[in-house]
Structures are given as structure tokens and as C-alpha cells.
Design a protein around this motif. Structure first.
Motif, PDB file in Angstrom:
ATOM      1  N   UNK A   1       5.344  77.288   5.284  1.00 25.58           N
ATOM      2  CA  UNK A   1       6.424  76.304   5.273  1.00 25.58           C
ATOM      3  C   UNK A   1       6.606  75.650   3.904  1.00 25.58           C
ATOM      4  N   UNK A   2       5.773  76.058   2.951  1.00 23.01           N
ATOM      5  CA  UNK A   2       5.774  75.326   1.686  1.00 23.01           C
ATOM      6  C   UNK A   2       6.443  76.082   0.534  1.00 23.01           C
TER       7      UNK A   2
ATOM      8  N   UNK B 173       7.257  75.271  -6.163  1.00 22.08           N
ATOM      9  CA  UNK B 173       6.491  74.825  -5.006  1.00 22.08           C
ATOM     10  C   UNK B 173       5.009  75.116  -5.233  1.00 22.08           C
ATOM     11  N   UNK B 174       4.191  74.817  -4.235  1.00 20.02           N
ATOM     12  CA  UNK B 174       2.766  75.122  -4.364  1.00 20.02           C
ATOM     13  C   UNK B 174       2.551  76.628  -4.366  1.00 20.02           C
TER      14      UNK B 174
ATOM     15  N   UNK C 285       9.667  80.095  14.741  1.00 22.22           N
ATOM     16  CA  UNK C 285       9.676  78.639  14.882  1.00 22.22           C
ATOM     17  C   UNK C 285      10.743  77.974  14.013  1.00 22.22           C
ATOM     18  N   UNK C 286      10.928  78.545  12.828  1.00 24.30           N
ATOM     19  CA  UNK C 286      11.914  77.995  11.888  1.00 24.30           C
ATOM     20  C   UNK C 286      13.327  78.045  12.486  1.00 24.30           C
ATOM     21  N   UNK C 287      13.633  79.119  13.188  1.00 29.76           N
ATOM     22  CA  UNK C 287      14.941  79.247  13.831  1.00 29.76           C
ATOM     23  C   UNK C 287      15.049  78.254  14.989  1.00 29.76           C
ATOM     24  N   UNK C 288      14.007  78.246  15.822  1.00 33.47           N
ATOM     25  CA  UNK C 288      14.022  77.333  16.976  1.00 33.47           C
ATOM     26  C   UNK C 288      14.200  75.888  16.529  1.00 33.47           C
TER      27      UNK C 288
ATOM     28  N   UNK D 156      12.513  69.158   8.339  1.00 31.03           N
ATOM     29  CA  UNK D 156      12.338  70.026   9.499  1.00 31.03           C
ATOM     30  C   UNK D 156      11.227  71.045   9.309  1.00 31.03           C
ATOM     31  N   UNK D 157      10.891  71.337   8.039  1.00 30.49           N
ATOM     32  CA  UNK D 157       9.815  72.290   7.774  1.00 30.49           C
ATOM     33  C   UNK D 157       8.441  71.629   7.812  1.00 30.49           C
TER      34      UNK D 157
END
Lengths: 348, 534
Positions: free
Chosen positions: B153-154, B59-60, B440-443, B123-124
Motif C-alpha cells: 500500500x506504500x 515513496x518508501x 482489497x484496493x478495489x473493494x 483509503x490506502x
């Protein structure tokens, strides 16, 4: 029925007669396992028992201590398994009664053991002894039903192939040959997988029972079919069959009423030996996780559960079901072996 | 120089290269309980899948063992004058395994690909509006409103080679739940430290060191890359996995069953590292369908009644599961948010008191005095002792009258039941790790109504439009104080809904040969490039 009695004893006598080294008197009903003519069936029980005890089979049985021990062991285990709901100290299938506080307990005589759990408990707090009793019961029920299925299927197909001959024979026997190239466990796994996929999300225990029965039954029919076909090929040219054919009996009746009784003794032997194999196959399937669910363990499922704890010192979880399975399979196998020898005239 | 002497020199060079190679060669056999579900980098947002992909793709940016963010394919990033635009400077001189240079085009392509409908990573990336190339080594990401947490998120968002993807017809992400296939499911071309040599799904994957890896070598920010060859094998049975390590057949076991930790720690030549994972295990249930598929109750859904959920919550004895099933290796939980996550609080994590009598009373009150029947779906090769947890839960629910039929199966079919639309499970076990370390990731994945980009793992059918709006609002809230207040408010509502029954925060144990030292990372993400060989 009036024409059958003279025919059947004739076939029976032939089979029986060959087992004796001396030609011996050919009186009717000397085969203890065979259909007893009406005149004798109404006779006194002591007469029958006496005749039975006098037979070759019982003689060879009593002569071997190993066989007697195996028979007693089988009887004991089958009895205990059948009476499991009455004699087991706990009901391991009743999840309500399980208590995780009692999980992972060693056998009663080991330090940390509890007298309530003679052979210890598993990771879910199930009493090992009770689970073995219930598990043996499931294992035996499944194996016996599966062997019945395999016998019925194999005998019917074998009779048909042998009697009809020609294309029917070729087709059935080629299917049998193809299936023989696969190990039985592979066939069972395949059938099991297909049926489970068909009843996806089912998971109901009744369904699981029949899935196992059919998987194992389909894996073992070939041996019966081949044996029965062989004997049928010989029998169908005998006079009694020709006689039956002459008087116009339908083929199904000839096959099942006239030929079948004469092919049953090898079938009996195969069935006994296969019972042991079926027990092992059921355990293997359950061990691989495609058999009975962990909430209603059979012996194989118990071994699978216990196996996970093999390195962590909880030896009792796998050892006791393992020993039970080994003893059960050994005892049934010994019986089958003996039966094969006892009924084989060439080994006399 | 005549031909013969050229030959001699070549032979000498070859011999030298061979010596160097063997001195430097260290192979590692790595055993896990389950395999990556696919090699398509964007098809599955699943832990074991990411774990393997991280060796091949990059990833980045990545998180290290301590959870700290490190640059990977990006060297630096910052918010521009416009707070809704992030600028990423890309690492120059990086090549993909096939030799293609890594450029901004690949980043634009990959981030666009990951936002396709069939992608599980979408979703991310809900906050992203557009990704544009500035020059060959600069990319700008425009978000829908400012998103100060975008880099979080990355770290599982792998960059693919645009040219390779187009040439091999894998521009579209594999539709995993429809059981579709594409070239990238079995083949890989990343920039990562290891290249894919061969792969047999669910059996064995062989990786080889990428000798041209940008990060290899001395100097700051460089990695040891001590392992030259990796054989990644799947050994599902716990005892077999442990036996393979004891016998020396494998060098590293990533999923050590808790019951075997003591034994392995005492074994000569082996060591065990234990640590908490950023993941919580819980039961979920369908709270909105008019009728359950697997229940004997017809015409209504028992789980739709909150009293039933409450009854289940207090029927489960988490401490007993910890003691008997997890052998002490878990942290009983009252919330599905792991302690690593922003938004976690001790109050939220308070354990409900086990009360069988009260649970029965609640069921009776809800109209089920005799309980009811339902099927519980459970993976058996994903989380530590997952099937054992389900079985224990089955027993505890039986005590209050709920008869649970347990179906334990491998994670592939299990996750498909959850991800299918509509979901094909009424009652399931799931573990949720939080790579962004933020609520937020869970929600977004587990509570938001299932739609275009959100709620892809929400099999409970829970849907609350007001909550959904607040969840989406989190991505563009710049004020940390306000944002945290919203998170706290959301947890206040969602925890009370009991659509999920938290069981425990997972604890990990890695066992390995003594010459290795692989620490447990909260993400359960092993980066083999960090492994030096003693």
C-alpha cells in the motif's frame, strides 16, 4: 403611414441613384430590393419580375460565371441540407440504427467499401454522406440564426448610437471598440464557456443549439453596429428625418421606420459575408469540442472526429466533411463579395 | 599562486565541467494526453498524477516495470516480534532537493499527512494505527491488527520534507474536490531523481536531473539516470500528439491512440511498446438515490432495479467496442478486476452474452417498456479513446431504448463529479488501476460505503454494512487462505450486484524515438530514472 411613402422612396432613390453613373430618371421603385409602394405591389407579377431581371443587380449577377456557380452551389447545399431527413440514406442522429460492425468503412469505390455507405463510415458506424447532410443542416441553421441575432443586435445598437449620439453613442461604441480588440472566435469561446458552465450537466441538444447561436451572435454584432451607426449619422441630418421629427414622431419610429430602410443595403452585404464566417466559427467551436456533441455532429464535429484518424489511414472521415465545409464557406463568401461590389457605387 | 592563475584554473575547470555536462546531457520531451491534477503528493490518488510525482517525490518503496517491489527511501522492512508492527529501515544520506536531510521525522510526518481527511491516499492507509520514530533512520508502523500486505500500500505514498511543509504552510493536504489550493500544489521538494524547474498546469512541466540523487552511480541497485532534462507537455488531441512524435518535436508519447500504432511502428526512427495495463474500464451508476438527477423518470431510480443493470450489462457489445473503437487493443472484460489482481478469476471475467431482445424484455419487466433518459458523464483525456467508448455505449443503449445524453469533458471536472459528496453524476465512465495488485484496493475504494476513509471513489452509493465489515477485515487477515476465501466470497456477491458494468482491461502503447527504450509497465508508471540513453 400616409406620410411615409414619399419619404422612404426618396431615401431609396438617393441610394439607388448614386449607384448609376448617369443620373438617370428618378422614378419610384427602381430599387428592386426595397419596399414597393402599394400601388405597384398589387400590379402584375410579370411586371415585377421583368423589372427585377432588368436591374443592375441581376445584370452584374448574370455577367459573372463564378457568382452564378457560387449561387448554384449554395442553393444546392442549402437545399440538400434542408431536405436531409428526406434524402439522406440513413439517420445518423438515430443512435439505435448505428452498428459498430459497419464502423471505419472506406468509401464505396475503395476496396473494402460498401455500396450502402457511399462515402464510407466513421468510427461509430455512421454513414458519412448522411452525416454530412444532417451536419450541414445543423451548421446552416445555427449560423443563420446567429447571423440574424447579430444583425438584430448590431442594427438596433448602431441605430440607437447613431441617432441618439452623445453619451449613449460613446458608451455603445466604446463597448464595440473593446470587443473588436478580441478575435471573434475568442469572444465566442468565452460566451460558450460561460453559458456551458451555467447549464452544467445539461448537455441537452436544444440548449447546445442556443448556446452556439448566442456565442456566435454576440461575437459578430460589432461590425453591424459600426456600419449602421456611420450611415445613421449621415441620415439623421437629412430633411426627411427632420420632417419626421417635426411632426412629432417618436425616436423609435423614426429610427426603425425611416432611417432603417436606408441603412439596409450595407447590412445585407455584411450579413452575407458574416454567414460564411459564422459557418466557419461554428465549425471551429465544434472542432474544439465546445460545439455540437459527437452524438449529433455538425460539420465541425465531424472534422474533429475524423481528425483523430488522420494518421491511421481513414482519410474519408475528415476529407469529405472538410471539403463540404470549404465549398460551403467559399460559395457563400463569393456571393457576399459579389453583393458588396454590386451594391458599392464606388466600384462601378 | 597569484590571482590570475587562479582565474585560469577556474576557467579551465568551468570549461571541463561544461564539456562533461554536455556529453552527459540528454533532454527528453514527453507528451501525454492529460496533466497531473495537482503536485500535492497526497491530494489525488490518480494515475497520471502519480506518474509525474514519481519523478520528483519518492515513496518508501516502488514497483518496477515488471510490478516487482524495489526499495526506494526504505532499504529494508520486516514485521517485528509483534505481528501488528512493521519496521522500516530508512536510507541514510538522502537529501531533499532543498538540501534538507531525509530522516524518520519526514516519514512520520508524511504518513500522518496522508491520513488527513482531505487526503485521497487515506483509503490506502486505513489499517495504520500509528507511525512512530525509533531513531533517525528507523520507523515503526503499528497496524490495527496484523497486516501482512502493508508494503503493497506504500508504493505511491510520497515522502515530503517536514521542515519545508511547515515553513510553507502545506501541512494540510489540498482539498482537491473543493477546488482549494496550497503551496505544494505548484511547488515541490522531494528526494526524487528530478527537481521541478517550472510548471504550467495543463501545458508544460519542466524537470531537471537531481545531480545529488542517492541512486545515481555505478553499482548494484543504482539507476542509469540517463535523461538530464525532461519537458513534460500535455497534448490532448490524438492526431497532434502523434504528429509531434513523427515530426520529432517530442521524444516519447505515453498515450498512443490504438489507431495509430501501426503507423508509428512503421515510421523510421521510432518504436512502439505495447503491453497490458493493470486497469479496467467500466461504467458505474447510482444505484441507491431515490431519484436520478438527469433522468426523465421522476420519483424512482431506474438503476436501483437490478433488472435494469442486467439489461445494460447484456446490451453492451464489448467485442464490438474492442474491434471498432479500440482497434483490437483491449481485452473485453466481465469484471472490474484486472487479471494482475489477487482475487481475479477467469470465471469472474466471463463475458455476458449480448442479447438486445432480452435486455428490452428486462427493461419492460422493470417497468420501463419505452426505456428512459439519463446523462452519461465521460472523461475525454484520461483513458484510451474514452469518449469513443462512451459514444459507442450510447448507441448500444439506444438500441434497447435507453436514451443517453453524453457529456464528455476533461478529467478534472469529470473526477470532481464522482468524488463530490454527494456525487453529482448518475451514470459515469471510470477506469480503475490497482497499484496494490490486490482486490482489497478495489473493494475499499469502489464498493465500500463512502465514509471517513473508505469509498472515496464509490459514486454508486452502493452500501452494504455486512460487506463493508468483510472489506475492512481483509486488512488484518494474516492467513492467506482465509483471506483469499473472503475475497472470493466478496466478489461472488459484488459481481452479481452489477453496480459497475465492466467494459475492458486496458492495453497500453508507448511510442518513442529508437534511442530510448521505455517498456510498458502494468501500472502505467514511467520511472524516468530507469531510462538509459544509447
Amino acid at each position: 403611414m400616409s406620410e411615409t411613402p414619399p419619404v422612404i422612396p426618396d431615401g431609396a432613390m438617393r441610394a439607388k441613384g448614386e449607384q448609376r453613373s448617369d443620373p438617370g430618371p428618378r422614378e419610384a421603385g427602381s430599387g428592386p430590393l426595397r419596399e414597393v409602394p402599394d400601388s405597384l405591389a398589387s400590379g402584375s407579377a410579370s411586371g415585377m419580375t421583368g423589372r427585377w431581371l432588368d436591374s443592375d443587380l441581376v445584370y452584374s449577377f448574370m455577367r459573372s460565371k463564378v457568382v452564378v456557380a457560387a449561387a448554384l452551389l449554395t442553393l444546392l447545399m442549402v437545399g440538400a441540407a434542408l431536405l436531409a431527413p428526406l434524402i439522406a440514406p440513413h439517420d445518423p442522429y438515430d443512435l439505435k440504427t448505428l452498428n459498430l460492425v459497419d464502423a471505419n468503412m472506406p468509401p464505396a469505390w475503395v476496396e473494402g467499401g460498401d455500396a450502402r455507405y457511399l462515402l464510407g463510415t466513421d468510427d461509430q458506424g455512421r454513414d458519412i454522406l448522411s452525416t454530412i447532410l444532417y451536419g450541414t443542416r445543423s451548421s446552416l441553421l445555427i449560423s443563420a440564426t446567429a447571423v440574424l441575432l447579430a444583425t438584430a443586435l448590431g442594427v438596433a445598437l448602431g441605430l440607437w448610437a447613431g441617432y441618439a449620439g452623445g453619451r449613449v453613442d460613446a458608451l455603445i461604441m466604446r463597448i464595440a471598440d473593446v470587443q473588436l480588440t478580441f478575435p471573434a472566435i475568442l469572444t465566442a469561446l468565452l460566451v460558450d464557456g460561460v453559458m456551458l458552465a451555467a447549464f452544467r450537466n445539461g448537455g441537452q441538444e436544444a440548449g447546445k443549439f442556443w448556446v452556439l447561436v448566442v456565442s456566435i451572435g454576440l461575437a459578430f454584432w460589432v461590425q453591424y453596429a459600426r456600419t449602421v451607426r456611420g450611415v445613421t449619422l449621415v441620415e439623421r441630418n437629412k430633411e426627411y428625418v427632420e420632417a419626421a421629427r417635426l411632426i412629432g414622431l417618436p425616436p423609435v419610429k423614426i429610427m426603425f421606420q425611416h432611417i432603417l430602410p436606408n441603412v439596409m443595403s450595407p447590412v445585407l452585404v455584411i450579413a452575407t459575408i458574416n454567414l460564411a464566417l459564422a459557418i466557419i466559427t461554428e465549425a471551429t467551436l465544434s472542432f474544439l469540442g465546445v460545439g455540437l456533441p459527437p452524438t449529433e455532429p455538425s460539420l465541425g464535429t465531424m472534422i474533429q472526429i475524423g481528425y483523430r484518424y488522420l494518421f491511421s489511414g481513414s482519410w474519408w472521415m475528415v476529407a469529405f466533411p472538410g471539403i463540404t465545409l470549404a465549398l460551403l464557406a467559399l460559395a457563400v463568401n463569393l456571393l457576399g463579395d459579389w453583393l458588396r461590389d454590386a451594391l458599392n457605387p464606388k466600384l462601378r | 599562486m597569484d590571482l590570475r592563475s587562479i582565474g585560469k584554473v577556474a576557467a579551465a575547470l568551468a570549461a571541463l565541467a561544461f564539456v562533461a555536462a554536455t556529453a552527459d546531457a540528454k533532454t527528453l520531451t514527453w507528451a501525454r494526453t492529460g496533466d497531473a491534477l495537482t503536485l500535492d503528493p497526497h491530494a489525488q490518488n490518480e494515475g497520471a498524477t502519480h506518474n509525474l510525482l514519481h519523478q520528483i517525490y519518492e515513496p518508501l518503496l516502488i514497483r518496477d516495470y515488471a510490478g516487482k517491489i524495489h526499495p526506494a527511501l526504505a532499504v529494508s522492512w520486516k514485521v517485528t516480534e509483534d505481528p501488528a508492527v512493521w519496521e522500516f529501515k530508512l536510507r541514510p544520506g538522502v537529501k531533499f532537493h532543498n538540501g534538507n536531510p531525509f530522516t524518520a521525522d519526514d516519514v512520520v510526518f508524511s504518513l500522518d499527512r496522508a491520513r488527513q481527511p482531505t487526503s485521497d491516499m487515506k483509503g490506502l492507509l486505513t489499517s495504520i494505527d500509528a507511525v512512530t520514530k525509533v531513531d533517525d533512520h528507523t520507523v515503526r508502523i503499528k497496524t490495527k491488527g496484523p497486516n501482512p500486505l502493508l508494503p503493497n500500500y506504500l508504493n505511491n505514498l510520497y515522502i515530503m520534507d517536514k521542515e519545508w511543509s511547515e515553513a510553507n504552510n502545506t501541512v494540510t493536504v489540498q482539498d482537491y474536490k473543493a477546488q482549494k489550493d496550497n503551496f505544494s500544489v505548484r511547488n515541490a521538494n522531494g528526494t526524487g531523481p528530478y527537481t521541478l524547474v517550472s510548471r504550467q498546469q495543463d501545458v508544460k512541466t519542466v524537470l531537471k536531473r537531481n545531480e545529488g540523487y542517492w541512486g545515481k552511480g555505478p553499482g548494484d541497485g543504482q539507476v542509469p539516470l540517463g535523461i538530464s532534462d525532461i519537458t513534460y507537455v500535455v497534448i490532448k488531441a490524438e492526431a497532434t500528439r502523434v504528429a509531434a512524435l513523427l515530426s520529432g518535436e517530442v521524444d516519447f508519447v505515453q498515450d498512443v491512440p490504438p489507431q495509430d500504432i501501426d503507423r508509428l511502428a512503421k515510421a523510421p526512427g521510432l518504436k512502439v511498446n505495447v503491453g497490458p495495463e493493470n486497469r479496467t474500464i467500466f461504467f458505474g451508476m447510482d444505484v441507491a438515490s431515490p431519484e436520478l438527477k438527469t433522468s426523465n423518470v421522476k420519483g424512482k431510480n431506474p438503476f436501483a432495479d437490478k433488472r435494469v443493470r442486467e439489461a445494460i450489462n447484456i446490451a453492451i457489445d464489448r467485442d464490438a467496442i474492442k474491434r471498432a473503437v479500440m482497434r483490437g487493443q483491449s481485452v473485453p472484460a466481465g469484471t472490474i478486476a484486472p487479471p494482475f489482481v489477487n482475487g481475479y478469476s477467469k470465471e469472474l471475467d466471463a463475458l455476458p452474452k449480448v442479447d438486445v431482445a432480452k435486455a428490452k424484455a428486462l427493461l419492460a419487466e422493470a417497468g420501463y417498456p419505452g426505456g428512459f433518459e439519463v446523462t452519461l458523464h465521460c472523461p475525454n483525456d484520461r483513458y484510451t479513446n474514452d469518449a469513443g467508448i462512451c459514444q459507442a455505449g450510447t448507441g448500444m443503449l439506444a438500441k434497447v431504448g435507453i436514451k443517453v445524453n453524453l457529456v464528455a469533458q476533461p478529467k478534472g471536472p469529470h473526477f470532481t463529479l464522482i468524488q463530490k459528496e454527494p456525487p453529482e453524476t448518475d451514470f459515469f465512465l471510470l477506469g480503475w488501476g490497482v497499484p496494490t495488485y490486490d482486490s482489497h484496493y478495489i473493494f475499499s475504494f469502489l464498493y465500500h460505503t463512502r465514509q471517513d476513509k473508505e469509498g472515496s471513489w464509490n459514486a454508486t452509493r452502493y452500501s452494504n454494512r455486512e460487506i463493508d465489515a468483510s472489506i475492512r477485515g481483509l486488512t488484518s487477515e494474516v492467513d492467506a487462505g482465509k483471506r483469499n476465501a473472503t475475497i472470493a466470497r466478496l466478489w461472488g456477491v459484488l459481481a452479481g450486484e452489477l453496480t459497475y458494468i465492466a467494459l475492458h482491461h486496458q492495453v497500453l502503447a508507448y511510442a518513442m524515438k529508437s534511442d530510448l527504450d521505455i517498456p510498458v509497465s502494468p501500472d502505467n508508471a514511467v520511472h524516468m530514472k530507469f531510462v538509459a540513453v544509447k
